[in-house]
Design an enzyme around this catalytic site. Structure first.
Site, PDB file in Angstrom:
ATOM      1  N   LYS A  69       0.813  -1.099  -0.030  1.00 46.48           N
ATOM      2  CA  LYS A  69       0.133   0.091  -0.086  1.00 46.48           C
ATOM      3  C   LYS A  69       0.828   1.262  -0.111  1.00 46.48           C
ATOM      4  CE  LYS A  69      -3.974  -1.791   2.413  1.00 46.48           C
ATOM      5  NZ  LYS A  69      -4.998  -1.441   3.568  1.00 46.48           N
ATOM      6  N   ARG A  93     -16.186  -7.616   5.646  1.00 43.34           N
ATOM      7  CA  ARG A  93     -17.307  -6.878   4.962  1.00 43.34           C
ATOM      8  C   ARG A  93     -18.038  -7.982   3.923  1.00 43.34           C
ATOM      9  NH1 ARG A  93     -13.454  -2.574   3.095  1.00 43.34           N
ATOM     10  NH2 ARG A  93     -12.325  -4.562   2.584  1.00 43.34           N
TER      11      ARG A  93
END
Length: 155
Positions: free
Chosen positions: A43, A92
């Site tokens: 990232k 999620r």
């Protein structure tokens, strides 16, 4: 009885309402949660680690069951260093589950004394991620509705 300590690892770039919800719900299970702000080589961070940890500390100030620390390296090693027997993760989607399951299996192979615990996201936050918030910000949108007040002030 031994204190139940969990590590909630992530880059938190930025912290979202979904992260906040998982931590607060995790406190119903664990005596203490260490929010581990880690470095992820895959990232590129938008916000410096000092700003991210500062936001997290402000969001959870006054809550003695929550601690914030930065770390590098393997999460299981960070857990061992902090006597944490659990890794807390939010899920999620089914894609999150598959990804987190693979990591949990590898962590178990590295350290059999650390258990991964998953909490399903509240439906309100199921589509929310730090990546989406960063995209909104990069494209000039207003992401304040997706982050805690401490983060809103800086967006």
């Amino acid at each position: 009885m031994k204190e139940k300590i969990a590590v909630f690892p992530g880059s938190f770039d930025p912290l979202t309402l979904g992260h906040q919800d998982i931590v607060l719900r995790g406190l119903q299970i664990f005596d203490r949660i260490i929010i581990g702000v880690g470095s992820n080589s895959q990232k590129t961070n938008m916000f410096p680690i000092e700003k991210r940890t500062g936001w997290i500390k402000e969001v959870f100030k006054g809550n003695s069951g929550i601690h914030v620390e930065t770390y590098e390296g393997l999460t299981v090693e960070f857990c061992k260093k902090n006597n944490a027997g659990y890794i807390l993760r939010g899920l999620r989607t089914s894609a999150d589950f598959e990804f987190e399951k693979a990591i949990a299996h590898m962590n178990a192979a590295i350290s059999e004394n650390i258990e991964s615990v998953f909490i399903l996201s509240d439906l309100r936050f199921a589509a929310l991620s730090s990546s989406i918030v960063r995209d909104i910000i990069r494209n000039g949108g207003d992401a304040r509705q997706f982050v805690p007040d401490a983060v809103k002030k800086n967006l």
